[in-house]
Enzyme design. Structure first.
Site, PDB file in Angstrom:
ATOM      1  N   GLY A 172       0.799  -1.215   0.000  1.00 55.72           N
ATOM      2  CA  GLY A 172       0.000   0.000   0.000  1.00 55.72           C
ATOM      3  C   GLY A 172       0.830   1.262   0.000  1.00 55.72           C
ATOM      4  N   GLY A 193       0.540   5.109   1.607  1.00 56.12           N
ATOM      5  CA  GLY A 193      -0.176   6.001   2.498  1.00 56.12           C
ATOM      6  C   GLY A 193       0.538   7.323   2.631  1.00 56.12           C
ATOM      7  N   GLY A 194       0.049   8.157   3.537  1.00 56.96           N
ATOM      8  CA  GLY A 194       0.640   9.472   3.723  1.00 56.96           C
ATOM      9  C   GLY A 194       2.062   9.426   4.230  1.00 56.96           C
ATOM     10  N   MET A 195       2.450   8.317   4.871  1.00 53.79           N
ATOM     11  CA  MET A 195       3.779   8.217   5.454  1.00 53.79           C
ATOM     12  C   MET A 195       4.780   7.504   4.554  1.00 53.79           C
ATOM     13  SD  MET A 195       3.294   9.802   8.226  1.00 53.79           S
ATOM     14  CE  MET A 195       2.023  10.203   9.419  1.00 53.79           C
ATOM     15  N   VAL A 230       4.635   0.672   1.567  1.00 54.25           N
ATOM     16  CA  VAL A 230       4.950  -0.552   2.301  1.00 54.25           C
ATOM     17  C   VAL A 230       4.984  -1.737   1.337  1.00 54.25           C
ATOM     18  CG1 VAL A 230       4.311  -2.077   4.204  1.00 54.25           C
ATOM     19  CG2 VAL A 230       3.786   0.363   4.330  1.00 54.25           C
ATOM     20  N   ASP A 289      -1.350   9.503  15.777  1.00 47.89           N
ATOM     21  CA  ASP A 289      -2.157   9.208  14.583  1.00 47.89           C
ATOM     22  C   ASP A 289      -2.957   7.912  14.766  1.00 47.89           C
ATOM     23  OD1 ASP A 289      -3.135   9.884  12.095  1.00 47.89           O
ATOM     24  OD2 ASP A 289      -1.524   8.903  10.988  1.00 47.89           O
TER      25      ASP A 289
END
Length: 325
Positions: free
Chosen positions: A70, A72-74, A77, A185
């Site tokens: 995936g 994501g904002g960070m 992965v 978060d």
């Protein structure tokens, strides 16, 4: 089978009353296989597509990249095989767009060293971290399970199963807070549930590490809108453990009602009759805009939730006894 036992809504097999997913291990695994992608929310900030396996494989010769899990904002992965130890891990490349940020490089080492020291059964373990040319990365424990977000999308989680998740999260939060680390978060995307109904918190402290900037008219803040405490919107440097308590309140309300509390939310017990009013008080205390009125610690929240879980268990036992008469 005990009086508290129920059945899996999918296959109708006996289900342990403390199953936070509300599904038997077999159905949970089937759901995991059908939804491998990790879904993460953001503030609508455009993100580049994840690098292809073949484009980054050369940077990680000690790993066999298996699939992208995936974006994501960070960061991105990947599921990977760590060849030297013959173990499956999650390889997280932190926001490729940060590669030119020299300040981030320095902060990354300091923060990652702290996060790697966290060792708790309900927190995803960081095995290693580093920089491969211009890419910062984390080697993390691979969790074979589904996110709470995936479960919520599949259907409403029953109150007893929803609350069974909370004590494990509180244990993880209390441990981290004792180490001086605030998650910042907490949201359904960062809560994993394994086949054995174990809760695993992901991205612990990554929000601070990344300094993920979501610009508002008042300030620059870190986190995910709706789950963020009011103080996170105002001042990123004035955040303590009570910010995670607020986020937990939002997650609990969403699990119970299917909605995120906004404005003056309707008490959960008025949305669903089987929710005891005492739980409304707990949720309201968690999401109080004044952090001084919230639970002071995750341990306090855990102690407040346990009697509610026992109350729901006793209610099930009474209902089953009456049904047999």
């Amino acid at each position: 089978m005990s009086d508290n036992a129920s059945v899996c809504p999918q296959c109708k097999k006996p289900l342990s009353p403390d199953s936070p997913a509300g599904l038997c291990p077999g159905c949970l695994m089937a759901m995991n296989m059908a939804t491998q992608t990790i879904e993460e929310e953001d503030a609508g900030i455009p993100k580049p597509p994840p690098p292809r396996l073949e484009d980054i494989a050369r940077f990680f010769p000690n790993f066999q990249l298996l699939e992208c899990l995936g974006r994501g904002g960070m960061g991105v992965v990947y599921k990977a095989l760590q060849k030297s130890l013959n173990r499956v891990v999650a390889l997280k490349i932190l926001a490729p767009e940060r590669k030119q940020d020299e300040a981030f490089a320095k902060r990354f080492v300091l923060e990652a060293e702290t996060l790697a020291k966290l060792s708790h059964p309900n927190i995803v373990t960081i095995h290693d971290f580093g920089q491969a040319e211009d890419m910062f990365y984390l080697v993390m424990e691979f969790v074979d399970g589904v996110t709470l977000r995936q479960l919520l999308k599949a259907g409403r989680v029953a109150p007893r199963e929803a609350l069974a998740i909370v004590p494990q999260i509180c244990d993880a939060l209390q441990y981290a807070h004792d180490q001086g680390i605030v998650h910042r978060d907490i949201k359904p995307e960062n809560i994993m549930i394994t086949e054995n109904n174990q809760i695993k918190l992901m991205d612990f402290g990554i929000s601070k590490l990344m300094n993920n900037r979501l610009v508002t008219s008042a300030s620059v803040v870190m986190g995910t809108p709706y789950y963020m405490s009011p103080e996170q919107h105002r001042d990123t440097h004035n955040v303590d453990a009570r910010a995670d308590i607020y986020s937990m309140g939002v997650v609990m309300y969403e699990m119970l009602t299917g909605n995120i509390p906004t404005g003056i939310p309707k008490p959960a017990s008025q949305v669903l009759r089987e929710i005891p009013p005492a739980l409304d008080e707990i949720v309201a205390k968690c999401i109080d805009p004044n952090r001084d009125k919230r639970f002071k610690t995750a341990g306090d929240l855990r102690r407040a939730i346990l009697p509610i879980i026992e109350m729901l268990d006793e209610g099930k036992s009474v209902q089953k006894t009456l049904a047999r008469r």
